[in-house]
Write a protein that holds these residues in place. Structure first.
Motif, short mmCIF file in Angstrom:
data_model
loop_
_atom_site.label_atom_id
_atom_site.label_comp_id
_atom_site.label_asym_id
_atom_site.label_seq_id
_atom_site.Cartn_x
_atom_site.Cartn_y
_atom_site.Cartn_z
N GLY A 187 6.40 12.22 0.30
CA GLY A 187 6.07 10.86 1.17
C GLY A 187 5.31 10.88 -0.60
N ILE A 188 4.27 9.74 -0.27
CA ILE A 188 3.82 8.71 -1.92
C ILE A 188 3.03 9.19 -2.18
CG2 ILE A 188 1.97 6.12 -2.02
CD1 ILE A 188 3.00 5.22 1.10
N ASP A 189 2.78 10.31 -2.21
CA ASP A 189 1.45 11.00 -2.65
C ASP A 189 1.49 11.74 -3.44
OD1 ASP A 189 -0.41 9.12 -1.38
OD2 ASP A 189 -1.23 11.10 0.15
N SER A 190 2.62 12.61 -3.33
CA SER A 190 3.16 13.79 -4.52
C SER A 190 3.64 13.04 -5.38
CB SER A 190 3.92 14.99 -3.33
OG SER A 190 4.81 14.57 -2.71
N ILE A 331 5.41 3.05 -10.87
CA ILE A 331 7.04 3.94 -11.68
C ILE A 331 7.70 4.16 -10.20
CG2 ILE A 331 4.16 5.15 -11.99
CD1 ILE A 331 4.88 7.67 -10.07
N GLY A 332 7.24 3.12 -9.56
CA GLY A 332 8.93 3.24 -9.21
C GLY A 332 9.59 4.41 -8.01
N THR A 333 8.21 4.04 -7.13
CA THR A 333 9.01 5.94 -6.06
C THR A 333 8.48 5.20 -5.35
OG1 THR A 333 6.87 6.43 -6.82
CG2 THR A 333 8.06 8.00 -8.45
N TYR A 334 7.35 4.24 -5.18
CA TYR A 334 7.07 3.61 -3.78
C TYR A 334 8.18 3.52 -2.28
CZ TYR A 334 4.58 0.90 -0.24
OH TYR A 334 4.18 0.72 1.11
N GLU A 335 9.24 3.03 -3.01
CA GLU A 335 10.48 1.96 -1.72
C GLU A 335 11.13 3.60 -1.90
OE1 GLU A 335 11.13 -0.63 -0.44
OE2 GLU A 335 8.81 -0.87 -2.05
N THR A 336 11.58 4.67 -2.54
CA THR A 336 12.01 5.97 -2.29
C THR A 336 11.49 6.84 -1.02
OG1 THR A 336 13.68 6.26 -3.74
CG2 THR A 336 13.24 8.07 -2.87
N SER A 337 9.88 6.27 -1.28
CA SER A 337 8.76 7.57 -0.70
C SER A 337 8.80 6.98 1.10
CB SER A 337 7.27 7.45 -1.52
OG SER A 337 7.89 8.00 -2.39
#
Length: 401
Positions: A187-190, A331-337
């Motif tokens: 998810g988004i948080d971890s 940091i660039g993780t949002y679109e994947t999450s």
């Protein structure tokens, strides 16, 4: 004469006293790991700085990678010259001429890190600045608000001339604060929690709970992609994938629906603690944010934590969802999450989960759960992926060019 080096500076590391060298060596190792996919580079450490020798390598992709590495305060493209005044003057003149935009004013700032050099810093400022003035038109010195600041660093083996400084990620180099296990859901948080733990020097491994056929291989790939992204910040994260289907179906069949989430989280924590113990890790990190969902109320955290004495680090505990989303985008993780592949926490989520579960009731209902059997089964079935090998990293390096 050209910009053929990158000069890397670090901030907080300079305050580490006798431990400074160990921090610098870890940062050097992290930089080499991240830059390894780009051939033709040489990275070395000098007192107070790390230098990347570019040779004929285009600097843009190198700088894109450097900006994400924890422990770097700032970095600059640099012209390297011998420790000779004439060479310094020529390099400073080129730096002024190559500065972006219209330069009408400049100043020289000299740092003489190599004290045996016979000319002091103030004298160097005047001699280099005077040479620039004599060889340019319509340019003057302004020591307060110059259009261009030329920095001259005199070091033992060479002098580096720089102009613009690019901001780094800051923090401490990943790997300087001990080893920790990140509970990574997808998810988004971890992933954001992992990022923040790494920023304080944590050396991470990650654990993910996978429940096929209820969760797909695409959900697994999503987590792998998140680990790859976190590795760009200087990490060397291994991913441990836990088979969780049997545990979840057993809990669903044996526990009251309103306690299933609590018991499931307690089992996750037990497995994580056991894996951390087996691998010599010192703590567990989660993406919990206080009160965000039923499993993250203070009552739930109190009850879930009962099953381990491991330190559980929650970097997001006081952040609201919008703050976490903003950081995930940064940091660039949002679109994947946000890819629509469900993890095991959502597929069995009951609608009546307790927000104030007690330890007393959790222990009562766990009498009907074969805790030890399923704990050992999960540990035995773990699949470990080493995502730091080059075949994995090279898949994303092409995007930089």
């Amino acid at each position: 004469m050209k910009y053929d080096h990158i000069l890397i500076r670090y901030g907080e590391l300079a305050l580490k006293g006798k431990n400074r060298v160990a921090f610098e060596k870890q940062l050097l190792a992290n930089i080499r790991q991240v830059l390894k996919p780009i051939p033709g580079l040489k990275v070395k450490r000098t007192f107070g700085r790390i230098v990347v020798e570019l040779y004929e390598v285009e600097p843009t992709p190198v700088m894109k990678l450097l900006k994400n590495i924890f422990g770097i305060h700032s970095f600059s493209l640099a012209i390297r010259v011998d420790n000779e005044l004439a060479e310094m003057q020529k390099a400073a003149l080129k730096a002024v001429e190559d500065s972006e935009g219209t330069v009408r004013t400049f100043k020289i700032i000299t740092r003489r890190a190599y004290k045996p050099f016979p000319i002091d810093s103030q004298t160097l400022n005047h001699k280099i600045g005077g040479f620039v003035l004599a060889n340019t038109n319509d340019i003057t010195v302004d020591v307060h608000q110059p259009d261009a600041t030329i920095r001259v660093e005199v070091r033992e083996t060479a002098t580096y001339i720089t102009t613009d400084a690019f901001k780094g990620a800051g923090g401490l180099p990943a790997g300087t604060s001990g080893k920790m296990l990140l509970m990574l859901s997808g998810g988004i948080d971890s992933p954001v929690a992992g990022y923040l733990a790494m920023k304080r020097g944590a050396d991470l491994e990650a654990i993910h709970f996978h429940s096929p056929p209820y969760t797909s291989e695409r959900a697994k790939e999503k987590v792998i992609d998140l680990v790859r992204k976190l590795n760009e910040f200087g990490g060397q994260i291994k991913l441990h994938i836990v088979p969780f289907t049997n545990i979840q179906t057993h809990i669903r069949d044996e526990a009251p629906s309103n306690f299933q989430m609590t018991i499931m989280r307690r089992m996750m924590m037990r497995i994580s603690a056991k894996l951390a113990e087996d691998r010599g890790l010192l703590g567990i990190a989660t993406g919990d944010s206080l009160g965000q969902v039923a499993s993250q109320t203070l009552h739930s955290i109190h009850t879930i934590n009962e099953v381990t004495n491991y330190p559980v680090i929650r970097p997001l505990i006081t952040m609201d969802k919008l703050e976490v989303i903003d950081l995930a985008k940064k940091i660039g993780t949002y679109e994947t999450s946000i890819l629509p592949y469900e993890d095991c926490c959502t597929i069995f989520l009951p609608s009546d989960s307790k927000t104030k579960p007690s330890r007393k009731h959790a222990n009562k209902f766990e009498q009907y759960i074969e805790v030890d059997h399923y704990l050992n089964e999960a540990i035995a079935g773990i699949e470990t992926l080493d995502l730091t090998n080059m075949t994995e990293v090279e898949k994303s390096i092409e995007d930089l060019f």
